[in-house]
Each structure stands twice: as C-alpha cells, then as structure tokens.
Motif scaffolding. Sequence first.
Motif, PDB file in Angstrom:
ATOM      1  N   ALA A 219       0.231 -11.206   3.826  1.00  0.00           N
ATOM      2  CA  ALA A 219      -0.274 -11.601   2.481  1.00  0.00           C
ATOM      3  C   ALA A 219      -1.116 -10.625   2.364  1.00  0.00           C
ATOM      4  O   ALA A 219      -1.976 -11.146   0.791  1.00  0.00           O
ATOM      5  N   ARG A 220      -1.913 -10.288   2.861  1.00  0.00           N
ATOM      6  CA  ARG A 220      -3.620  -9.808   2.684  1.00  0.00           C
ATOM      7  C   ARG A 220      -3.434  -8.696   2.040  1.00  0.00           C
ATOM      8  O   ARG A 220      -4.758  -8.173   1.435  1.00  0.00           O
ATOM      9  N   ARG A 221      -2.271  -7.765   2.629  1.00  0.00           N
ATOM     10  CA  ARG A 221      -2.270  -6.652   1.414  1.00  0.00           C
ATOM     11  C   ARG A 221      -1.386  -7.113   0.316  1.00  0.00           C
ATOM     12  O   ARG A 221      -1.359  -5.853  -0.628  1.00  0.00           O
ATOM     13  N   CYS A 222      -0.630  -7.891  -0.465  1.00  0.00           N
ATOM     14  CA  CYS A 222      -0.119  -8.163  -1.605  1.00  0.00           C
ATOM     15  C   CYS A 222      -1.156  -8.314  -2.188  1.00  0.00           C
ATOM     16  O   CYS A 222      -2.149  -9.330  -2.912  1.00  0.00           O
ATOM     17  N   VAL A 223      -0.524  -8.197  -3.700  1.00  0.00           N
ATOM     18  CA  VAL A 223      -1.143  -7.371  -4.611  1.00  0.00           C
ATOM     19  C   VAL A 223      -1.907  -9.133  -5.803  1.00  0.00           C
ATOM     20  O   VAL A 223      -2.830  -9.621  -6.259  1.00  0.00           O
ATOM     21  N   SER A 224       0.044 -10.089  -5.398  1.00  0.00           N
ATOM     22  CA  SER A 224      -0.538 -11.213  -5.813  1.00  0.00           C
ATOM     23  C   SER A 224      -1.742 -12.024  -5.035  1.00  0.00           C
ATOM     24  O   SER A 224      -2.358 -12.922  -5.884  1.00  0.00           O
ATOM     25  N   TYR A 225      -1.071 -12.371  -3.797  1.00  0.00           N
ATOM     26  CA  TYR A 225      -2.770 -12.591  -3.065  1.00  0.00           C
ATOM     27  C   TYR A 225      -3.728 -12.056  -3.452  1.00  0.00           C
ATOM     28  O   TYR A 225      -4.851 -12.552  -3.711  1.00  0.00           O
ATOM     29  N   LEU A 226      -3.640 -11.043  -3.689  1.00  0.00           N
ATOM     30  CA  LEU A 226      -5.585 -10.380  -4.041  1.00  0.00           C
ATOM     31  C   LEU A 226      -5.952 -10.995  -5.000  1.00  0.00           C
ATOM     32  O   LEU A 226      -6.702 -10.962  -4.841  1.00  0.00           O
ATOM     33  N   THR A 227      -5.229 -10.955  -6.346  1.00  0.00           N
ATOM     34  CA  THR A 227      -5.709 -11.309  -7.515  1.00  0.00           C
ATOM     35  C   THR A 227      -5.149 -12.603  -7.713  1.00  0.00           C
ATOM     36  O   THR A 227      -6.057 -12.894  -8.673  1.00  0.00           O
ATOM     37  N   ILE A 228      -4.756 -12.716  -6.998  1.00  0.00           N
ATOM     38  CA  ILE A 228      -4.343 -15.042  -6.792  1.00  0.00           C
ATOM     39  C   ILE A 228      -5.392 -15.390  -6.093  1.00  0.00           C
ATOM     40  O   ILE A 228      -6.561 -16.858  -6.774  1.00  0.00           O
ATOM     41  N   GLU A 229      -4.609 -15.693  -5.056  1.00  0.00           N
ATOM     42  CA  GLU A 229      -5.573 -16.332  -4.257  1.00  0.00           C
ATOM     43  C   GLU A 229      -6.629 -16.003  -2.851  1.00  0.00           C
ATOM     44  O   GLU A 229      -7.859 -16.963  -3.014  1.00  0.00           O
ATOM     45  N   HIS A 230      -7.299 -14.972  -2.958  1.00  0.00           N
ATOM     46  CA  HIS A 230      -8.106 -14.361  -2.418  1.00  0.00           C
ATOM     47  C   HIS A 230      -9.764 -14.226  -3.533  1.00  0.00           C
ATOM     48  O   HIS A 230      -9.331 -14.015  -4.864  1.00  0.00           O
ATOM     49  N   ASP A 231     -10.744 -14.955  -2.842  1.00  0.00           N
ATOM     50  CA  ASP A 231     -11.557 -14.991  -3.340  1.00  0.00           C
ATOM     51  C   ASP A 231     -12.890 -14.364  -2.595  1.00  0.00           C
ATOM     52  O   ASP A 231     -12.537 -14.149  -1.970  1.00  0.00           O
ATOM     53  N   GLY A 232     -13.780 -13.337  -4.007  1.00  0.00           N
ATOM     54  CA  GLY A 232     -14.539 -12.923  -3.011  1.00  0.00           C
ATOM     55  C   GLY A 232     -14.249 -11.308  -3.276  1.00  0.00           C
ATOM     56  O   GLY A 232     -13.047 -10.873  -4.720  1.00  0.00           O
TER      57      GLY A 232
END
Length: 356
Positions: A219-232
């Motif tokens: 998930a750390r590489r997934c665009v959905s994770y990066l643009t939605i879940e990832h803060d910072g």
Amino acid sequence: MTPATSARLVERLREKADALGFDDFGICEAQLGPDVASYLQEFVEAGHHGTMSWLAERMEQRASPTGLWPEVRSVIALGLSYAPEDDALATLDKPDCGNISVSARNRDYHDIIKGRLKHLAQFLVAEARRLDTACEVKVFVDTAPVAEKPLAEKAGLGWQGKHTNLVSRNEGSWLLLGEIYTTLLLPPTPHRAGSCGTCTRCITACPTQAITAPCQLDARRCVSYLTIEHDGPIPESFRKAIGNRIYGCDDCLAVCPWNRFAATAREMKLHPRPDLIAPRLADLAALDDPGFRKQFSGSPIKRIGRNRFVRNVLIAIGNSGDPRLLPVAKARQIDADPVVAEAAAWACGQLEALLS
C-alpha cells in the motif's frame, strides 16, 4: 426454521436487495479460513499497511467475523456496481485537469450503501419476527474492521483478482461492497467459479508497481493510498508516476478484461458530476477550506480535507508540463499548511525546469 422456510427467506431477501438497487447478493457462514489471518499478519509485519494503523490495531476483528461480533452466524454480502459509462482513464491524457477515481465522482458511496444495508437489515428482522424467530443484525461498509473481499468471495460474489480487489463475472472490477452480519443461520450461496487465469494486465498497469506479485499489494506504493490515506508529504520517488491523479487511482481496475461484461451503473448517485470528470487544476489549487467544503459537500473527497487534496493537486500541476500553471503553484508556496507549501515548491521546481 426448516430448510424450506430458510430458503424462502433468502429468496425474499434477494428480491428485496434487488429492489433496493444492489447488483449482487450472496450469503456465507460467518467463518474465514486461517489464510485470511495469515495474509493480514504478513501484510502488517512487512509494513505494507503504511500509516493505516487501524489495520494493525484490529487484526483479530478483521480476520474473523466472530472476532468482531461473537454472536454472528451468517454474513450477507452485497455488491453495488459503479461501472462507468466512458473510459475511466480518459482524463489522464489531460494534464491541465485532475483525474478523480470513478468511485468518488459523485456522492459518497459509504452513505449510499449503508442506507440500503439498513433497509435490508430491517427487512430481515421483520421477516424473522413474522416467522417467530429471533434475529439481530449489524451492517458494515468498508470503514469497519471487516474482511469484505474474502467474505464476498466466500458468498459467491466473485473472487479476489491479482490486483487484490474483487472481480465479478457480471460487474468486472467495478463493485462496491457492503455486509450484513446476522445471528440467523442462513443457507449459504453456492460458490461460483472464476479466475484471472494467466492475465497480468492489472500488475502491468500499476503506475507505481504497487502490486508486487499476484494478489500482493504494498500500500505504501499505491497511488490510492498516497493520495487518500497518506498524511504528510508524498515521497518524491512516487510523484512523477502519480501524474494527474488527484484522488485515488483506477488503472488496475480499468484494464481488467472482465469489465467487458459490466453494464453502466444503475445508481444515478454514482454517475459522475460534470464538474468532477475533468476538473481544472488551476481552479482546484485555489480552493480555501470553505471553498473545498462547499465544492465537495456529500463527496467522499471531503473526508481527506482541503490540505491533503490541494497537496495532490500541486503534485499534478508539477507533472503537467504546462508552464502556464507556474503562477498557480507559486501562489501556494506561502500556504499556511507546510505540506501544501512544500508540494507547491516542488511543483514550481518542475515547471521552472521547463523554462531554463
């Protein structure tokens, strides 16, 4: 209840689910094999969940329905199609516009599905009462610790594809899921066979190689994770690959060959709003918090907040290759949010390089 009575009840439930607008329906026993718990354990131990700490904190509840609710005996799995009418990836060819995931181009699907799940659950309770049978229910969408994809597969809705999402024979990869847990023991739906075969289109299509092997996602590489879940700040190593994807990513879903059997979603609230099909990056970057809340009222995008969203927009501006957007990025370099300001500075650097 006798087997015949249970079968009639299930048929009435299926008819009611269809009347409520669900596109798929299935039932399974409230048990999952040890492989689900093992996969989740390995996923978390490898750190593939990133900052999604709730996955680590509630693994026991997610790995088994009885871990969340000991009294549950059956799970009713429901599917709602959100298949688009047009090419889901068409906006990727418009660098001055943002690409928003198909599931987020109109109303928040959590609200749509949960409301209908409650109606169906109430119907089940009423039918059980009519049969003089005790029945308790709980409803879930994807915000609860529920292994929704393994349960949907067990209930016959489809199978987990190599992109780790559910694939349906009828709806392809465009299926939103919800569940009703009940204390009733209901006859399970016969399993329907299906597989991805030798196809690896979803793995090849992933812009950041987040699908590291069939059915394995970092998930750390997934665009959905990066643009939605990832803060910072978004790691610089992934910024170019994100392109103009400003909320989620549909690449692995859109290339699935099973989509050829999917009809356009029946639910009008999931049809795209015209202003969210190809919104202009310049307009989105200028949003302040009140403007963001107004534009995305009722949308799942509102959940991530203005700062995270504008951060994504600025990454897209940096990838646009359009120097005309340089003043837009410069204006955000003094943003009150440091993450937004950093993304703006990066975007300016990318566009200024084109002019040197």
